[in-house]
Design an enzyme around this catalytic site. Sequence first.
Site, PDB file in Angstrom:
ATOM      1  N   CYS A  50       0.738  -1.355  -0.052  1.00  0.00           N
ATOM      2  CA  CYS A  50       0.020   0.003  -0.024  1.00  0.00           C
ATOM      3  C   CYS A  50       0.901   1.332  -0.072  1.00  0.00           C
ATOM      4  CB  CYS A  50      -0.899   0.169   1.243  1.00  0.00           C
ATOM      5  SG  CYS A  50      -0.024  -0.070   2.859  1.00  0.00           S
ATOM      6  N   ALA A 190     -12.126  -5.454   4.698  1.00  0.00           N
ATOM      7  CA  ALA A 190     -12.162  -6.586   5.845  1.00  0.00           C
ATOM      8  C   ALA A 190     -10.856  -7.336   5.741  1.00  0.00           C
ATOM      9  CB  ALA A 190     -13.059  -7.793   5.387  1.00  0.00           C
TER      10      ALA A 190
END
Length: 442
Positions: A50, A190
């Site tokens: 990320c 999630a």
Amino acid sequence: MALMVVGLSHRTASLEVLERAAFDARGAEEVLRALTASPHVEEAFVLSTCNRVELYCDVSRFHGGVADIGDVLCRRIGRGLDELGDQLYVHYEDAGVEHLFKVACGLDSMAVGESQILGQLRLALRGLHERGLAGGTLDRLLQTALRVGKRAHSETRLDAAGASLVDTAMTRAAGVVGELPGRRALVVGAGAMSALVATTLARAGLDVVVANRTPDRAQRLAAAVGGRATGLDDLRAEVAAADLVVSCTGAVGHVLDVATVASALLDRPERPLFLADLALPRDVHPDVATLRGAHLVDLEGLGADLASSAVAQDLRAVRAIVAEEVAAHAASLRAADVAPTVVALRAQARHVVEVEMRRLASRVDLDDTTRSEVDRAVHRIVEKLLHTPTVRVKELAEAPGGVGYAAALRALFDLEVTAQGGALPGDAPLSGTVADAVGHVS
């Protein structure tokens, strides 16, 4: 051959560039094919998370490696080296090893101390094995990095640093919406980071709603924290009902665009909305920050808060582990590098003994028993003469600069040894930007 790392991260590149550089498994395979097809790259693996995109390569030449790897990454991003040279960094040899170990420990992450990176490293290791590179240079390096990362988490309080990113976001949220207990929080995603967020929010007394593209995953996480699950189809209504929204998915595009948030705000004109975007590429369109009533913070803002907190002091033990492991890794490489020299020296000694024993046999009539005794005696003498210097050169080689002892041994005994390493010129920098490296070439 030598390790070279070329990449960009949240520390060197803009979020816009990082978003363009991010790729999925298919993109990683394309990049790896391009890398290994280049003339100066023997092995490679990709680390795309990320907040970073890095190419780890075993290269035969420094300048050629920088050019090949930089070209592949620039083509991936769609920008020229003249534009990206200052945002791309290069590390190699010990500096590259140190960088990888820091990454494995979470020291170089935006969420300091996060352990998700270990999963990415395991995927990279699996990819090497699938490409038939088990046992190679990068395979051994990755396995060491995984061990270092696990050691950092088991021997220190590093995990607390990872949770501190969420704590920082919650502190910011309280400043916008007021006391948090009893407030409604919407967690979008999630994955592992979402689970940490949802758990932390639930423990703080917030009402947690988990929204995810896959209903089953949302349901499992919601059940674990005593919350409620929903799909992304109801996102607008859930945003309108929430006091704070934390989004951390792996989506490529924006999960929350300006129109969705603006529409949700119409249903709550008097209530402020706090949004924390913990994803990269961004989940929340940056223009959401311009909407009246919306308060958006992203990884850059939270990272700045975290860097100035007391958590930084707890990371010294991890840095010490990294330094220790880098030194041990370098020593093992130097010891391995001297091994061919020791083998060559012993082979030369055996050859001399064999030649002289044949010469003796042709000049002196010895019976079998005497010849055997002479042969054993000569071999014992040679072994004793070689034992101390070969043991010492192995010990000395493990120290910084110890490779010079092996070179001296080769010169003294005129040994022919296949070159070990030697990919990088002595005047090349250990770390820097690709722009600096290209300038170094010219």
